[in-house]
Design a protein around this motif. Structure first.
Motif, PDB file in Angstrom:
ATOM      1  N   MET A   1       1.219  46.550  65.423  1.00  0.00           N
ATOM      2  CA  MET A   1       1.958  47.312  64.429  1.00  0.00           C
ATOM      3  C   MET A   1       2.413  48.648  65.043  1.00  0.00           C
ATOM      4  N   LEU A  39       9.606  40.763  65.685  1.00  0.00           N
ATOM      5  CA  LEU A  39       8.735  41.942  65.740  1.00  0.00           C
ATOM      6  C   LEU A  39       8.746  42.433  67.183  1.00  0.00           C
ATOM      7  N   GLY A  40       9.630  43.337  67.469  1.00  0.00           N
ATOM      8  CA  GLY A  40       9.777  43.806  68.847  1.00  0.00           C
ATOM      9  C   GLY A  40      10.845  43.023  69.586  1.00  0.00           C
ATOM     10  N   GLN A 125       7.183  36.987  67.680  1.00  0.00           N
ATOM     11  CA  GLN A 125       6.726  38.103  68.490  1.00  0.00           C
ATOM     12  C   GLN A 125       6.280  37.594  69.849  1.00  0.00           C
ATOM     13  N   SER A 126       6.549  38.364  70.868  1.00  0.00           N
ATOM     14  CA  SER A 126       6.093  37.981  72.205  1.00  0.00           C
ATOM     15  C   SER A 126       5.088  39.014  72.687  1.00  0.00           C
ATOM     16  N   GLY A 130       7.206  44.241  74.836  1.00  0.00           N
ATOM     17  CA  GLY A 130       7.197  45.271  73.806  1.00  0.00           C
ATOM     18  C   GLY A 130       8.623  45.706  73.548  1.00  0.00           C
TER      19      GLY A 130
ATOM     20  N   CYS B  25       4.917  53.205  72.562  1.00  0.00           N
ATOM     21  CA  CYS B  25       5.053  52.521  71.280  1.00  0.00           C
ATOM     22  C   CYS B  25       5.345  51.040  71.474  1.00  0.00           C
ATOM     23  N   GLN B  26       4.542  50.347  72.235  1.00  0.00           N
ATOM     24  CA  GLN B  26       4.734  48.915  72.392  1.00  0.00           C
ATOM     25  C   GLN B  26       4.348  48.228  71.082  1.00  0.00           C
ATOM     26  N   THR B  27       5.092  47.191  70.714  1.00  0.00           N
ATOM     27  CA  THR B  27       4.771  46.466  69.496  1.00  0.00           C
ATOM     28  C   THR B  27       3.491  45.675  69.715  1.00  0.00           C
ATOM     29  N   ALA B  28       2.485  45.935  68.891  1.00  0.00           N
ATOM     30  CA  ALA B  28       1.216  45.225  69.043  1.00  0.00           C
ATOM     31  C   ALA B  28       1.384  43.783  68.598  1.00  0.00           C
ATOM     32  N   SER B  29       0.649  42.888  69.238  1.00  0.00           N
ATOM     33  CA  SER B  29       0.731  41.474  68.893  1.00  0.00           C
ATOM     34  C   SER B  29      -0.240  41.140  67.779  1.00  0.00           C
ATOM     35  N   PRO B  30       0.082  40.105  66.986  1.00  0.00           N
ATOM     36  CA  PRO B  30      -0.835  39.712  65.911  1.00  0.00           C
ATOM     37  C   PRO B  30      -1.980  38.878  66.463  1.00  0.00           C
TER      38      PRO B  30
END
Lengths: 141, 209
Positions: A1, A39-40, A125-126, A130, B25-30
């Motif tokens: 997030m 997402l990203g 999402q990968s 990022g 600010c890398q998008t964190a993975s679920p």
């Protein structure tokens, strides 16, 4: 997030980028793009084909994920099911993880869990990528 | 001139600062991994995230099995015709070398099928004792108003029975552990004994020490 702090920075950067563009890209109702929630950044992963039919009163989907790079890429994805008014028709699904070797196309099929679901989105999402792209899992397939 | 230079330096520093903050600010993975929680920290996580804590059977495996089986069942001819058949869940055998609560898998499948509105479920063997105890208490204790007691001999029998098993193959070599799970589920017509539907879900997990 993404944290609120990051979001505000991102918001500023995105706004600047949008203002710099002469014309905003139009959104079409039934394109593949309109069904995706990324997402990203997904530099090498895309949905190359998407089919949806009603089967036995349930929405049946086939999505083809494609890796456009020669390295193995990992993808997290899940479906969101929406009713005719755009509300969520089902609880959040569990995230699924799949790996695509270099240049692989992988078709996945699913069916809506309820007849109330008349529309859908694919959340993608990968973990390797990022906001600025990133490394692949393995250079060999 | 000095003021101009100072302004330029300040602007450059601001841009560099903003860019370096953005880079973080890398998008964190679920997903859920042991590295996500610091020592001594307690935090809530996403129950639907991909669990990578170990190669043992985990929440993601349970959720994906339940979801795959439910969606496959919903497309089977027996259920699609809209007559809402009555199902019961028989045993799901654990043939792996690890402890797996198979009842939790079958309960997830049952919940999702019920929620879809396509089927009905009747009490299974495990729930039968509670069901009969309640009926007997209502009818034989003399404590209940006769008008409100539920009658004996009105229980509905199941049309179809769900039964299955989970198996695993574990291979270890040079620090690599490869675990392969196969969950099989079948739906049997109780009256005729015919196998009406069957499906499998395979999962491969690998870890290295």
């Amino acid at each position: 997030m993404i944290s609120a702090h990051c979001k505000s920075i991102l918001g500023g950067v995105l706004l600047a980028a949008v203002l710099a563009l002469p014309v905003a890209a139009p959104l079409h109702a039934d394109t593949i793009e309109s069904k995706l929630d990324r997402l990203g950044k997904l530099k090498y992963l895309k949905v190359s084909d998407l089919k949806a039919v009603s089967s036995g009163g349930l929405l049946k989907i086939q999505a083809t994920f494609e890796n456009t790079d020669n390295t193995t890429q990992r993808l997290y994805y899940r479906f969101k099911w929406l009713d005719k008014d755009g509300f969520n028709a089902w609880d959040d699904e569990a995230w699924k993880v799949t790996e695509l070797i270099g240049y692989q196309k992988q078709a996945i099929q699913t069916v809506a869990p309820t007849p109330k679901a008349t529309d859908f989105r694919i959340e993608m999402q990968s973990p390797e990528q990022g906001l600025f792209g990133g490394r692949a899992i393995d250079s060999k397939p | 001139m000095k003021t101009m230079n100072l302004m330029n330096t300040t602007i450059t520093l601001l841009i560099v600062g903003a860019l370096s903050t953005l880079a973080g600010c890398q998008t964190a993975s679920p997903n859920v991994a042991s590295s996500d929680v610091a020592s001594g920290e307690v935090k809530y996580g996403d129950a639907k995230a991909v669990e990578n804590v170990s190669n043992q059977f985990g929440s993601t495996d349970l959720q994906s099995i339940a979801e795959t089986m439910t969606r496959s069942l919903l497309q089977s001819g027996v259920i699609v015709n809209g007559n809402r058949p009555r199902l019961t869940v028989a045993e799901v055998k654990n043939k792996t070398s690890e402890y797996i609560d198979t009842g939790s898998i079958s309960k997830s499948i049952r919940s999702q099928l019920l929620k879809s509105g396509a089927v009905r479920f009747v009490a299974n063997i495990d729930e039968m004792q509670t069901q009969t105890d309640e009926l007997i208490r209502q009818n034989q204790s003399g404590l209940y108003d006769k008008k409100s007691t539920k009658k004996l001999g009105k229980m509905k029998g199941a049309d179809l029975r769900l039964e299955g098993e989970i198996t695993s193959i574990v291979k270890k070599h040079s620090g690599l552990t490869d675990v392969y799970y196969k969950f099989s589920l079948a739906m049997v017509n109780i009256e005729s004994g015919e196998l009406e539907w069957a499906d499998e879900k395979e999962i491969r997990k690998q870890s290295r020490r």
